[in-house]
Write an enzyme that holds these catalytic residues in place. Structure first.
Site, PDB file in Angstrom:
ATOM      1  N   ALA A 248       0.741  -0.686   0.222  1.00 19.83           N
ATOM      2  CA  ALA A 248       0.157   0.046  -0.029  1.00 19.83           C
ATOM      3  C   ALA A 248       0.673   1.662  -0.375  1.00 19.83           C
ATOM      4  CB  ALA A 248      -0.831   0.078   1.040  1.00 19.83           C
ATOM      5  N   ASP A 310      -0.776  -2.670  -5.492  1.00 22.50           N
ATOM      6  CA  ASP A 310       0.433  -2.205  -6.544  1.00 22.50           C
ATOM      7  C   ASP A 310       1.288  -3.167  -6.469  1.00 22.50           C
ATOM      8  OD1 ASP A 310       1.657  -0.799  -8.304  1.00 22.50           O
ATOM      9  OD2 ASP A 310       0.614   1.222  -6.948  1.00 22.50           O
ATOM     10  N   CYS A 363       3.892   0.400 -12.096  1.00 27.14           N
ATOM     11  CA  CYS A 363       4.286   1.178 -12.669  1.00 27.14           C
ATOM     12  C   CYS A 363       5.571   0.898 -13.630  1.00 27.14           C
ATOM     13  CB  CYS A 363       4.605   2.225 -11.221  1.00 27.14           C
ATOM     14  SG  CYS A 363       5.730   1.974 -10.064  1.00 27.14           S
TER      15      CYS A 363
END
Length: 430
Positions: A248, A310, A363
């Site tokens: 997170a 993520d 990313c």
């Protein structure tokens, strides 16, 4: 952006701090973040500290062309300290437009300040003086990325797209903000002389300390790249739903979920990075359960309506704000990280309720961390199916939608640039 601090007010201590920061940034992944806490940098006055940081970022954003220009004038590689001094000197003279006498003079002084590099101060002077007579080109997209990475981008995206991606490296990015109350977007954009982006983020070219901007102290917004805000929106959480945010930190997605009224659990293995999540929750008066744990080892047996992973990745998509990632990354990192992502996806899947949603994102611009990762997961986990993303959904650029219904956001897909991201949404069969 506001003008960079004047080089005239930044003397040798600022350049020495820039040298320490540049060395740290290129030594290892995350080096620039660690370097920002270097004693030499923290000891400077705010204006000098800002100049040192601006100088290092200018150097990193054009490191490839800078090195090409230097190699053409060096018969053999000098010691590392001299290489870094020369890089900073070129960036001062040709990027920040520092007066030549100041750029060359302070570079020579930096070399003279150390016993090991002092004998080579004449070389520093000669190389930089020579470049001022024949100024180098520092904006060639073919040189802005490390050659091995640029070759990967050409193979993955094609020549034209790879050049467009690399062309973003040299540009200083604007700042994107996510709002606690999306209805305030127009008001905040007006206050910050910015614009409202698709999806509701606000982009501003305002410079300076963000903690002094309107709405920061009141907790109305947090800094989050427009691309980084897309994955959480794709889960479309409803008030009262349970949401698990895995890996997170630094917490932008946790804040998005909490602002939407979800009951959020934020898990990350780094207690230090989770401290920032806790601080932002307090500033925005939002709440979430914050857990320090390795997601693959977490023993909690709860299942959630929605899970977002993520995953740790090569982070090559973040080069606009972290240009050091391009130069600290190694080819072997990608395979290692892909294996970790696979384990994390399996762990995330175990947390999803029947008919629940799972979003996986990285990313990264590297293909092994994106579509093949999801395809392999679906092949070994038949209880999950892909939930295709629609064009423009979540505020994503239309150009980012793949034929498979996933997102491959490239930095040039949004006017003014954006972080590179891969995003896939899946659903567990009921």
């Amino acid at each position: 952006m506001s003008p960079e601090p004047s080089a005239d007010v930044a003397g040798l201590p600022a350049r020495a701090a820039a040298l320490a920061l540049l060395t740290a940034a290129l030594a290892r992944r995350g080096g620039i973040d660690e370097g920002l806490s270097h004693p030499a940098l923290k000891a400077l006055a705010p204006r000098d500290r800002a100049f040192a940081r601006a100088l290092v970022m200018a150097t990193l954003r054009r490191l490839g062309p800078i090195d090409s220009a230097l190699q053409a004038r060096l018969a053999k590689p000098p010691p590392d300290r001299i290489v870094q001094i020369l890089r900073l000197g070129v960036a001062q003279a040709f990027v920040l437009k520092t007066p030549v006498h100041a750029a060359v003079g302070t570079a020579v002084d930096l070399a003279a300040a150390d016993n090991g590099s002092r004998p080579l101060k004449g070389l520093v002077n000669a190389v930089l003086r020579g470049l001022t007579r024949e100024p180098p080109r520092l904006d060639d997209p073919d040189q802005l990325a490390p050659p091995w990475l640029y070759a990967r981008w050409r193979a993955a995206f094609g020549e034209a797209e790879a050049r467009a991606v690399a062309g973003q490296i040299a540009d200083e990015p604007a700042t994107d903000l996510s709002l606690k109350d999306p209805a305030e977007a127009d008001r905040l954009a007006s206050e910050l002389e910015g614009e409202v982006l698709p999806g509701g983020a606000v982009r501003t070219a305002r410079g300076g300390d963000v903690s002094t901007w309107p709405g920061f102290a009141e907790g109305r917004w947090w800094v989050q790249d427009a691309s980084a805000a897309v994955p959480a929106r794709l889960l479309a959480v409803q008030p009262g739903e349970t949401v698990l945010d895995l890996c997170a930190a630094p917490g932008g997605k946790t804040l998005q979920f909490a602002a939407a009224g979800a009951r959020v659990t934020a898990v990350d293995r780094s207690a230090g990075r989770l401290k920032r999540v806790t601080e932002n929750l307090a500033r925005t008066a939002l709440s979430a359960e914050v857990v320090t744990a390795d997601a693959t080892q977490w023993t909690d047996r709860r299942r959630f309506d929605a899970v977002l992973l993520d995953a740790p990745c090569s982070a090559t998509g973040t080069f606009r704000r972290h240009p050091d990632v391009l130069w600290a990354a190694k080819p072997s990192d990608i395979a290692t990280l892909a294996a970790l992502q696979s384990r994390l996806l399996d762990a995330a899947a175990r947390r999803v309720k029947p008919d629940g949603r799972l979003v996986y994102c990285v990313c990264s611009l590297e293909s092994e961390e994106g579509q093949p990762q999801v395809e392999a997961f679906l092949a070994r986990t038949p209880e999950f199916v892909l939930d295709p993303i629609a064009a423009g959904e979540g505020g994503a650029p239309d150009a980012s939608l793949t034929r498979a219904g996933t997102l491959a956001i490239l930095p040039h897909h949004r006017t003014g640039g954006t972080d590179g991201f891969f995003v896939a949404r899946m659903r567990r069969r009921s």
